[in-house]
Design a protein around this motif. Structure first.
Motif, PDB file in Angstrom:
ATOM      1  N   LEU A 126       1.743   2.431  11.185  1.00  0.00           N
ATOM      2  CA  LEU A 126       1.584   1.686  10.195  1.00  0.00           C
ATOM      3  C   LEU A 126       1.526   0.428  10.109  1.00  0.00           C
ATOM      4  CD1 LEU A 126       4.419   3.928   8.258  1.00  0.00           C
ATOM      5  CD2 LEU A 126       1.591   4.147   8.256  1.00  0.00           C
ATOM      6  N   HIS A 136       1.677   5.539   1.274  1.00  0.00           N
ATOM      7  CA  HIS A 136       0.585   5.871   2.806  1.00  0.00           C
ATOM      8  C   HIS A 136       1.425   7.536   2.523  1.00  0.00           C
ATOM      9  CE1 HIS A 136      -1.010   7.034   6.897  1.00  0.00           C
ATOM     10  NE2 HIS A 136      -0.729   7.388   6.496  1.00  0.00           N
ATOM     11  N   THR A 169      -0.947   7.444  -6.038  1.00  0.00           N
ATOM     12  CA  THR A 169      -1.595   6.814  -4.622  1.00  0.00           C
ATOM     13  C   THR A 169      -2.540   5.846  -5.302  1.00  0.00           C
ATOM     14  OG1 THR A 169      -3.091   8.232  -3.706  1.00  0.00           O
ATOM     15  CG2 THR A 169      -0.682   7.281  -2.614  1.00  0.00           C
ATOM     16  N   SER A 178       2.371  11.085   4.393  1.00  0.00           N
ATOM     17  CA  SER A 178       2.031  11.325   5.553  1.00  0.00           C
ATOM     18  C   SER A 178       3.992  12.228   5.882  1.00  0.00           C
ATOM     19  CB  SER A 178       2.301  10.525   6.738  1.00  0.00           C
ATOM     20  OG  SER A 178       2.577  11.215   7.740  1.00  0.00           O
ATOM     21  N   GLU A 212       4.471  -0.337   3.167  1.00  0.00           N
ATOM     22  CA  GLU A 212       3.983   0.600   3.033  1.00  0.00           C
ATOM     23  C   GLU A 212       4.861   1.615   2.536  1.00  0.00           C
ATOM     24  OE1 GLU A 212       0.783  -0.064   6.665  1.00  0.00           O
ATOM     25  OE2 GLU A 212       3.265   0.325   6.605  1.00  0.00           O
ATOM     26  N   TRP A 264       0.941  -1.531   0.131  1.00  0.00           N
ATOM     27  CA  TRP A 264       0.091   0.052   0.047  1.00  0.00           C
ATOM     28  C   TRP A 264       0.989   1.146  -0.042  1.00  0.00           C
ATOM     29  CZ3 TRP A 264      -4.621  -0.920  -1.676  1.00  0.00           C
ATOM     30  CH2 TRP A 264      -5.250  -0.199  -1.462  1.00  0.00           C
ATOM     31  N   LEU A 273       5.954   5.075   1.938  1.00  0.00           N
ATOM     32  CA  LEU A 273       5.570   6.253   2.339  1.00  0.00           C
ATOM     33  C   LEU A 273       6.274   7.114   1.343  1.00  0.00           C
ATOM     34  CD1 LEU A 273       4.896   7.867   5.385  1.00  0.00           C
ATOM     35  CD2 LEU A 273       7.326   8.334   5.622  1.00  0.00           C
TER      36      LEU A 273
END
Length: 186
Positions: free
Chosen positions: A98, A87, A172, A89, A102, A85, A104
């Motif tokens: 988390l 993410h 994403t 941030s 992921e 996935w 990032l």
């Protein structure tokens, strides 16, 4: 039963927040939100037995990422890490949110400037099990902080700098779309 108790607690917190939201007491609102966030427990998400992943290298090859003219700072075997996935941030506290796997995406805007804090932060991200970090330059910082580069190189965590601005939502969407399609075709 556990879920309904948790739901009741969340509703109670939201009710308190809504009551405070109608007032102008900003400190009280922040305290309620901080109280709610501090109770987040680490709960690993169950994954299907035959999950499908992309690698960091697969993500870097996507046109949405290529538009950012990526510069791989830590690569090699780290680019083979499984991405389950993406993410987005800039939060210094993101590691506790988390589940692992992921990728990032960040501008580093909320990251500390102290070298020791940056090393500790990068180590927490590694312990959280992330697949790698994609750091967009220019928005908040002109370079990836050297302590982060050093930790990533030491632990073998993929680290990529984007030298041009990209829409994180496009990245994403592209990655999540590819992952979902792969799951449908298992």
């Amino acid at each position: 039963l556990h879920l309904s108790l948790r739901r009741q607690r969340q509703m109670c917190i939201r009710d308190r927040f809504d009551t405070l939201a109608s007032s102008h007491d900003h400190r009280a609102r922040r305290a309620v939100l901080a109280s709610e966030r501090s109770e987040i427990r680490v709960i690993r998400t169950d994954r299907p037995a035959h999950s499908v992943y992309l690698t960091v290298a697969d993500v870097l090859a996507d046109p949405a990422v290529q538009a950012g003219e990526p510069d791989v700072l830590v690569g090699g075997a780290a680019l083979d890490a499984a991405v389950r996935w993406v993410h987005v941030s800039d939060s210094i506290g993101v590691a506790r949110l988390l589940d692992g796997g992921e990728l990032l995406l960040t501008t580093g805007a909320g990251w500390p400037f102290d070298d020791g804090e940056l090393r500790a932060f990068a180590s927490r991200l590694h312990r959280a099990g992330i697949a790698g970090i994609v750091f967009e330059l220019g928005t908040a910082r002109d370079a990836v902080p050297q302590p982060v580069v050093d930790v990533c190189a030491t632990v073998g965590l993929a680290l990529v700098a984007l030298t041009r601005e990209v829409k994180f939502v496009a990245v994403t969407e592209a990655v999540h779309h590819a992952l979902i399609l792969s799951l449908i075709h298992i």
